[in-house]
Design an enzyme around this catalytic site. Structure first.
Site, PDB file in Angstrom:
ATOM      1  N   CYS A  79      -7.806 -10.309 -11.443  1.00  0.00           N
ATOM      2  CA  CYS A  79      -7.699 -10.437  -9.660  1.00  0.00           C
ATOM      3  C   CYS A  79      -7.799  -9.490  -9.013  1.00  0.00           C
ATOM      4  O   CYS A  79      -7.283  -8.177  -8.833  1.00  0.00           O
ATOM      5  CB  CYS A  79      -6.774 -10.846  -9.013  1.00  0.00           C
ATOM      6  SG  CYS A  79      -5.810 -11.620  -7.747  1.00  0.00           S
ATOM      7  N   GLN A 276       4.429  -3.700   8.644  1.00  0.00           N
ATOM      8  CA  GLN A 276       4.022  -3.222   7.731  1.00  0.00           C
ATOM      9  C   GLN A 276       4.902  -3.542   6.721  1.00  0.00           C
ATOM     10  O   GLN A 276       5.779  -4.903   6.313  1.00  0.00           O
ATOM     11  CB  GLN A 276       5.575  -1.789   7.046  1.00  0.00           C
ATOM     12  CG  GLN A 276       5.383  -1.258   7.940  1.00  0.00           C
ATOM     13  CD  GLN A 276       3.914   0.082   8.170  1.00  0.00           C
ATOM     14  OE1 GLN A 276       3.244   0.216   7.493  1.00  0.00           O
ATOM     15  NE2 GLN A 276       3.567   0.712   9.231  1.00  0.00           N
ATOM     16  N   TYR A 303      -0.074   2.973  19.293  1.00  0.00           N
ATOM     17  CA  TYR A 303      -0.572   2.288  18.060  1.00  0.00           C
ATOM     18  C   TYR A 303       1.183   1.704  17.905  1.00  0.00           C
ATOM     19  O   TYR A 303       1.687   1.635  16.788  1.00  0.00           O
ATOM     20  CB  TYR A 303      -0.851   2.601  17.037  1.00  0.00           C
ATOM     21  CG  TYR A 303      -2.535   3.245  17.917  1.00  0.00           C
ATOM     22  CD1 TYR A 303      -3.811   2.137  17.893  1.00  0.00           C
ATOM     23  CD2 TYR A 303      -1.843   4.642  17.522  1.00  0.00           C
ATOM     24  CE1 TYR A 303      -4.719   3.183  18.534  1.00  0.00           C
ATOM     25  CE2 TYR A 303      -3.412   4.681  18.182  1.00  0.00           C
ATOM     26  CZ  TYR A 303      -4.470   3.824  18.280  1.00  0.00           C
ATOM     27  OH  TYR A 303      -5.675   4.717  18.871  1.00  0.00           O
ATOM     28  N   GLU A 324       0.613  -0.335  22.861  1.00  0.00           N
ATOM     29  CA  GLU A 324       0.076  -1.769  21.844  1.00  0.00           C
ATOM     30  C   GLU A 324      -1.260  -2.240  22.325  1.00  0.00           C
ATOM     31  O   GLU A 324      -0.431  -2.981  23.329  1.00  0.00           O
ATOM     32  CB  GLU A 324       1.449  -2.428  20.907  1.00  0.00           C
ATOM     33  CG  GLU A 324       0.598  -3.716  19.906  1.00  0.00           C
ATOM     34  CD  GLU A 324      -0.534  -2.700  18.729  1.00  0.00           C
ATOM     35  OE1 GLU A 324       0.180  -2.398  18.474  1.00  0.00           O
ATOM     36  OE2 GLU A 324      -0.808  -4.067  18.529  1.00  0.00           O
ATOM     37  N   CYS A 394      -2.660   5.149   7.115  1.00  0.00           N
ATOM     38  CA  CYS A 394      -3.083   4.143   5.836  1.00  0.00           C
ATOM     39  C   CYS A 394      -4.390   4.309   5.124  1.00  0.00           C
ATOM     40  O   CYS A 394      -4.659   3.448   4.663  1.00  0.00           O
ATOM     41  CB  CYS A 394      -2.741   2.472   6.771  1.00  0.00           C
ATOM     42  SG  CYS A 394      -3.992   2.177   7.727  1.00  0.00           S
TER      43      CYS A 394
HETATM   44  C1  LIG Z   1      -1.289   0.489  11.764  1.00  0.00           C
HETATM   45  S1  LIG Z   1      -0.464  -0.310  12.488  1.00  0.00           S
HETATM   46  C2  LIG Z   1       1.091   0.374  13.337  1.00  0.00           C
HETATM   47  C3  LIG Z   1       1.788  -0.226  14.182  1.00  0.00           C
HETATM   48  C4  LIG Z   1       3.861   0.080  14.096  1.00  0.00           C
HETATM   49  N1  LIG Z   1       3.291   1.616  14.209  1.00  0.00           N
HETATM   50  C5  LIG Z   1       4.280  -0.041  12.481  1.00  0.00           C
HETATM   51  O1  LIG Z   1       4.335   0.755  12.041  1.00  0.00           O
HETATM   52  O2  LIG Z   1       4.457  -1.050  12.419  1.00  0.00           O
HETATM   53  C6  LIG Z   1      -1.094  -0.439  14.354  1.00  0.00           C
HETATM   54  C7  LIG Z   1      -1.583  -1.440  15.084  1.00  0.00           C
HETATM   55  O3  LIG Z   1      -2.191  -0.458  16.061  1.00  0.00           O
HETATM   56  C8  LIG Z   1      -2.885  -1.695  16.890  1.00  0.00           C
HETATM   57  N2  LIG Z   1      -4.124  -1.414  17.339  1.00  0.00           N
HETATM   58  C9  LIG Z   1      -5.488  -1.632  17.261  1.00  0.00           C
HETATM   59  N3  LIG Z   1      -5.921  -1.223  17.915  1.00  0.00           N
HETATM   60  C10 LIG Z   1      -5.341  -0.721  19.201  1.00  0.00           C
HETATM   61  C11 LIG Z   1      -5.289   0.042  20.048  1.00  0.00           C
HETATM   62  N4  LIG Z   1      -6.993   0.138  20.781  1.00  0.00           N
HETATM   63  N5  LIG Z   1      -4.708   0.244  21.138  1.00  0.00           N
HETATM   64  C12 LIG Z   1      -3.588  -0.222  20.901  1.00  0.00           C
HETATM   65  N6  LIG Z   1      -3.237  -0.834  20.189  1.00  0.00           N
HETATM   66  C13 LIG Z   1      -3.814  -0.634  18.903  1.00  0.00           C
HETATM   67  C14 LIG Z   1      -2.541  -3.274  16.067  1.00  0.00           C
HETATM   68  O4  LIG Z   1      -2.470  -4.293  16.613  1.00  0.00           O
HETATM   69  C15 LIG Z   1      -1.200  -2.413  14.838  1.00  0.00           C
HETATM   70  O5  LIG Z   1      -0.102  -3.136  15.647  1.00  0.00           O
END
Ligand SMILES: C[S@@+](CC[C@H](N)C(=O)[O-])C[C@H]1O[C@@H](n2cnc3c(N)ncnc32)[C@H](O)[C@@H]1O
Length: 438
Positions: A79, A276, A303, A324, A394
């Site tokens: 898997c 997360q 973000y 966001e 990540c």
């Molecule tokens: C890795 S996650 C991190 C979210 C948050 N910091 C957490 O730890 O839960 C990245 C986030 O960026 C947002 N995102 C993606 N593209 C974006 C953009 N162009 N501008 C702003 N946010 C964005 C996604 O929706 C997501 O919620």
């Protein structure tokens, strides 16, 4: 160069970024294959040549290396969910650090990550799984790197014992109601994904059944799933792209949002928004990030998702603005803030519209998706010049590709990895960058 479709004997000497073993073959190029650990002596069949690399499949384990353990899951060496489950957890962490440091070395940075915070629970740690329906009635995951080989999972040790039971109930109901799996090649059938999300601390469970609109799903089907869930959505997705998302989301049961509690803060999570995926390690990630920021610092959280870091900073009384792209996430973040009497300036907008760039902040949190920062964002960050940047990555190789720009004005003060993804080659890395001369 090894010919294809031949069997070679060799010894696994290292691991590649996708978690495959790199098998040294005397007199030939190495072959990359899944489910082998360093020092395994193996027979491997060469199957594909891609960009000068040869990929194959282990056909015989002649002598196991000493990093192997007996995996808990019967599907562990088929898997794609757990490509390293057969490997001792200490060895997994050691190899993650090696893989993380490779791009730093390749780009001639002298800094290295020497700490990885490991997971205490290496089974049933995930709070989200996107299980796929296969054309022959399978419900589970795909083989690693494959888009068409399905593993029919009667059990899965990533989410919870209850969610394995739910998978089996879904499988039985699919048979009872004669529901057809979606077949991409023929463009027929309905069933695409069963996405299960759990609040590990709230004890809630949200199921999204993603289907095409080619076959109606009777209400009785959803009825049979109610006692295993607190929320059920029916997501409709008629697109050609293989995504576990609904373009239209119909609430079939329960409350619309999932709740999760991290370090005493309640988060509301919309069915299709980011959160997360490892609750216990998310607590450690949050603590790690907070430990890098002083309580008196003003913070911009780019973000921000559903306010994962911003709400925790606000709880310490800090001035926080958070950006966001996903409006649903921002709505939930604001709801959490209001209910818990926390103050954050949440804004729903793409980071690259630079609405945040005119203000100044002591510290900037950057936690972009795997694609990293938009070039406009990277330039604006350098121009805004906060004293400190806490970058949560990540996809560390992507972050390293941005480092040449960031390191014009910033010095790396520390890097720490956290293992949110046991049994995979992935990890989160928190890097603290401080402005030169600050
Ligand atoms: C890795 S996650 C991190 C979210 C948050 N910091 C957490 O730890 O839960 C990245 C986030 O960026 C947002 N995102 C993606 N593209 C974006 C953009 N162009 N501008 C702003 N946010 C964005 C996604 O929706 C997501 O919620």
């Amino acid at each position: 160069m090894a010919k294809l479709y031949q069997i070679f004997e060799g010894v696994t000497r290292g691991l590649d970024g996708d978690g495959r073993g790199i098998i040294e073959i005397p007199g030939s190029r190495p072959i990359h294959a899944n489910f082998t650990a360093p020092e395994d002596q193996v027979e491997v069949e060469s199957l594909r040549r891609i960009k000068g690399k040869i990929y194959g499949q282990i056909v015989n384990l002649i002598k196991p290396g000493n990093e192997r353990v007996v995996p808990r899951c019967p599907y562990a060496q088929t898997c794609g969910g757990c490509v390293w489950q057969f490997m001792d957890y200490e060895a997994q962490k050691k190899h993650k650090l090696e893989l993380l440091n490779q791009p730093l070395e390749a780009s001639h940075f002298t800094e290295r990550i020497d700490t990885i915070i490991g997971a205490e629970d290496i089974y049933y740690f995930r709070n989200r799984m996107d299980y796929v329906f296969g054309p022959d009635g399978e419900l589970g995951l795909k083989e690693p790197g494959s888009w068409c080989n399905y593993v029919d999972l009667k059990e899965c040790h990533l989410l919870s014992a209850e969610s394995s039971e739910l998978l089996n109930v879904i499988r039985d109901l699919v048979k009872e109601f004669k529901l057809e799996p979606y077949e991409a090649r023929k463009q027929t059938g309905a069933l695409r994904y069963a996405v299960i999300r759990e609040g590990k601390r709230s004890k809630e469970r949200l199921l999204t059944l993603v289907t095409t609109s080619k076959q109606p799903i009777p209400d009785e089907f959803f009825e049979g799933l109610k006692k295993y869930t607190t929320t059920i959505y029916h997501g409709i997705n008629d697109s050609l792209t293989d995504l576990s998302r609904g373009d239209q989301m119909i609430l079939k049961h329960g409350q619309p949002l999932l709740r999760e509690i991290i370090n005493g803060i309640t988060y509301y999570i919309p069915p299709q928004s980011f959160f997360q995926t490892n609750t216990a390690m998310a607590e450690k990630l949050q603590n790690t990030v907070l430990s890098k920021i002083l309580p008196q610092e003003s913070v911009l959280d780019l973000y921000c998702g559903v306010g994962f870091f911003s709400l925790a900073l606000a709880k310490r009384g800090q001035k926080v603005k958070a950006i966001e792209i996903d409006a649903e996430s921002i709505k939930c973040a604001s709801q959490s803030a209001t209910e818990q009497n926390l103050k954050v300036d949440f804004v729903a907008s793409p980071a690259e519209d630079l609405s945040w760039a005119k203000e100044s902040f002591d510290t900037l949190i950057l936690d972009p998706p795997r694609a990293g920062l938009h070039p406009k964002v990277l330039s604006a960050v350098l121009e805004m010049a906060p004293k400190k940047i806490v970058y949560i990555s990540c996809k560390f190789s992507r972050f390293v590709s941005e480092l040449p720009s960031l390191s014009q004005n910033y010095t790396i003060q520390g890097m720490v990895a956290l293992d949110l993804f046991p049994h995979t080659p992935h990890a989160e890395v928190v890097t603290v960058l401080v402005k030169k001369g600050a």
